[in-house]
Write a protein that holds these residues in place. Structure first.
Motif, PDB file in Angstrom:
ATOM      1  N   GLY A 121       0.803  -1.215   0.000  1.00  0.00           N
ATOM      2  CA  GLY A 121       0.000   0.000   0.000  1.00  0.00           C
ATOM      3  C   GLY A 121       0.829   1.254   0.000  1.00  0.00           C
ATOM      4  O   GLY A 121       0.342   2.338   0.271  1.00  0.00           O
ATOM      5  N   ALA A 122       2.154   1.124  -0.288  1.00  0.00           N
ATOM      6  CA  ALA A 122       3.002   2.315  -0.308  1.00  0.00           C
ATOM      7  C   ALA A 122       2.927   2.965  -1.672  1.00  0.00           C
ATOM      8  O   ALA A 122       3.236   2.337  -2.678  1.00  0.00           O
ATOM      9  CB  ALA A 122       4.445   1.936   0.009  1.00  0.00           C
ATOM     10  N   GLU A 123       2.510   4.200  -1.692  1.00  0.00           N
ATOM     11  CA  GLU A 123       2.452   4.922  -2.956  1.00  0.00           C
ATOM     12  C   GLU A 123       3.652   5.841  -3.014  1.00  0.00           C
ATOM     13  O   GLU A 123       3.712   6.819  -2.266  1.00  0.00           O
ATOM     14  CB  GLU A 123       1.161   5.724  -3.035  1.00  0.00           C
ATOM     15  CG  GLU A 123       0.885   6.307  -4.392  1.00  0.00           C
ATOM     16  CD  GLU A 123      -0.340   5.667  -5.042  1.00  0.00           C
ATOM     17  OE1 GLU A 123      -0.317   5.500  -6.264  1.00  0.00           O
ATOM     18  OE2 GLU A 123      -1.302   5.339  -4.336  1.00  0.00           O
TER      19      GLU A 123
ATOM     20  N   SER B 299       5.890   5.091   6.985  1.00  0.00           N
ATOM     21  CA  SER B 299       4.550   5.595   7.266  1.00  0.00           C
ATOM     22  C   SER B 299       3.484   4.672   6.695  1.00  0.00           C
ATOM     23  O   SER B 299       2.447   4.460   7.321  1.00  0.00           O
ATOM     24  CB  SER B 299       4.395   7.017   6.731  1.00  0.00           C
ATOM     25  OG  SER B 299       4.121   6.982   5.374  1.00  0.00           O
ATOM     26  N   SER B 300       3.740   4.070   5.514  1.00  0.00           N
ATOM     27  CA  SER B 300       2.684   3.235   4.944  1.00  0.00           C
ATOM     28  C   SER B 300       2.599   1.893   5.658  1.00  0.00           C
ATOM     29  O   SER B 300       1.515   1.333   5.791  1.00  0.00           O
ATOM     30  CB  SER B 300       2.897   3.048   3.448  1.00  0.00           C
ATOM     31  OG  SER B 300       4.079   2.341   3.250  1.00  0.00           O
TER      32      SER B 300
END
Lengths: 84, 254
Positions: B4-6, B201-202
Motif C-alpha cells: 500500500g506504499a504509494e 509511514s505506509s
C-alpha cells in the motif's frame, strides 16, 4: 509476499519503460561497484604495508573513487531520463 | 504499489512551490537553502576572524582548524606550495557546498540545495573558468591549448586521435562530470531517505504489517547518519577535484 505483489503488478502492466530503466541501471552499477571495491581494497593494503604514507594514499583513493563513481552516477541520471 | 506504499513521483520530492514571485524569479525552499548556506558560510568566517588572538578559542579555533584542513588536506596535496593563492576559493567551495548539503538531514528543512542541478553546474562553471583562465595566464593562450591537448611523448601519427579525445574530455565532459558527481550523489541520498520514510509511514498505516515498522524506521536513522558522511565527503571530493584540475592547468612539469 512482496515478490508476488510485484509479479502481479508486472503482469498487469506489462514490462514498462521504468522497469527496463531500473534493470539497466542495475547492470550499469556492476562495473563501478567492482572498480571501487578493488580500488579501496588495494588502498587498504597499501596503508597497512606503509602506514606513514596513509595520508597520501587516502587522498589518491578518494580521487580514484570520484572518477570511478562518476560512471555509476551518470547511469543514475540516465535512469531518470529514460523513465520519461 | 507495495504494502500500500504509494511512492511519490520524482517531481514531488524535488520541486517546491514558490513562496514569493513567479516561476522564473521566485523564491522557493531551495533558494532559501542557498541563502541560508551563504549566510552560514559568511557568518562562520566573520565570527572566526572577529578578534584575532594568538591562542585561539571557540569560533576562531574552529575556523582555523577548517582553514588548516583545506590548506593541508586539499591545497598542499594537490597543488603544492604554489597553489596557496587558491586556498580562499577552495575554502569557499568546501564550506558553501557543505552547508548546502547538510540541510539534507536537518529536520523540517530536509532538502539538499545541491540536489538541483543549477547550483552544482554554476559552481563547476566557476571552477572551469578559473582553471582554464589561470592556465592561459600561465602558458599563454596558444601555449595552454598545446599544454592541455598534446600530451608529451606521443608519436605524431597518433595526435589526430589524441587531440580530439583530450579536447572533448578536458573542455566538454570535465565540467559536466564535475557537476553531475555532486548533484547525483545528493539527489540519490535524498531519494533514499524519502523512500524509507514513505515505507515507514505506509507500513504503520497498514495494521497487520505494523510489527515490522522498526525495520524501515531504523533504516531512516541509519541512512541519515550515512548521509551526514556523504555530504561531508562530496564537499571534499568537489573541492579536491577543483584543486586537481587547477593543478593540471597551471603545472609545468610533465
Amino acid at each position: 509476499m512482496s515478490l508476488s505483489v510485484l509479479a502481479q503488478e508486472a503482469a498487469a502492466e506489462g514490462i514498462t519503460n521504468t522497469g527496463l530503466a531500473a534493470l539497466t541501471y542495475g547492470i550499469g552499477a556492476l562495473g563501478p561497484g567492482i572498480g571501487i571495491g578493488y580500488l579501496v581494497g588495494q588502498s587498504v593494503q597499501a596503508m597497512a604495508r606503509q602506514p606513514e604514507a596513509a595520508g597520501m594514499v587516502r587522498t589518491t583513493m578518494f580521487l580514484g573513487i570520484a572518477f570511478v563513481e562518476a560512471l555509476a552516477l551518470i547511469g543514475f541520471v540516465v535512469f531518470f531520463l529514460a523513465q520519461a | 504499489m507495495i504494502f500500500g506504499a504509494e511512492f511519490p513521483p520524482l517531481s514531488h520530492i524535488v520541486n517546491w512551490p514558490e513562496m514569493v514571485g513567479d516561476d522564473t524569479w521566485g523564491i522557493n525552499k531551495v533558494v532559501l537553502v542557498y541563502l541560508f548556506a551563504v549566510v552560514l558560510t559568511v557568518l562562520f568566517f566573520v565570527l572566526g576572524s572577529r578578534k584575532k588572538e594568538l591562542v585561539p578559542t571557540g569560533a576562531q579555533n574552529l575556523a582555523e582548524m577548517a582553514v588548516e584542513f583545506v590548506e593541508d588536506g586539499i591545497v598542499m596535496d594537490t597543488m603544492g606550495p604554489e597553489g596557496r593563492k587558491f586556498t580562499p576559493l577552495l575554502l569557499t567551495f568546501f564550506f558553501f557546498i557543505f552547508f548546502c548539503n547538510i540541510f539534507e538531514i536537518i529536520p523540517i528543512i530536509q532538502m539538499p540545495a545541491t540536489a538541483r542541478i543549477a547550483l552544482p553546474l554554476a559552481l563547476s562553471l566557476i571552477a572551469y573558468v578559473t582553471y582554464h583562465g589561470f592556465g592561459m595566464k600561465e602558458h599563454g593562450v596558444l601555449g595552454y591549448f598545446k599544454h592541455a591537448l598534446v600530451p608529451p611523448g606521443v608519436p605524431p601519427a597518433l595526435l589526430i586521435l589524441i587531440v580530439p579525445i583530450e579536447f572533448i574530455s578536458k573542455f566538454l565532459v570535465q565540467p559536466f562530470s564535475h557537476a553531475v558527481r555532486l548533484f547525483a550523489n545528493l539527489l540519490a541520498g535524498h531519494i533514499l531517505l524519502v523512500t524509507f520514510a514513505v515505507l515507514t509511514s505506509s507500513v504503520w498505516a497498514l495494521k497487520p504489517t505494523a510489527v515490522i515498522v522498526p525495520l524501515p524506521a531504523f533504516a531512516v536513522v541509519a541512512f541519515t547518519a550515512f548521509e551526514l558522511m556523504v555530504s561531508f565527503l562530496q564537499a571534499y571530493v568537489f573541492t579536491l577535484l577543483a584543486g586537481v584540475y587547477i593543478n593540471a592547468a597551471i603545472s609545468h612539469e610533465h
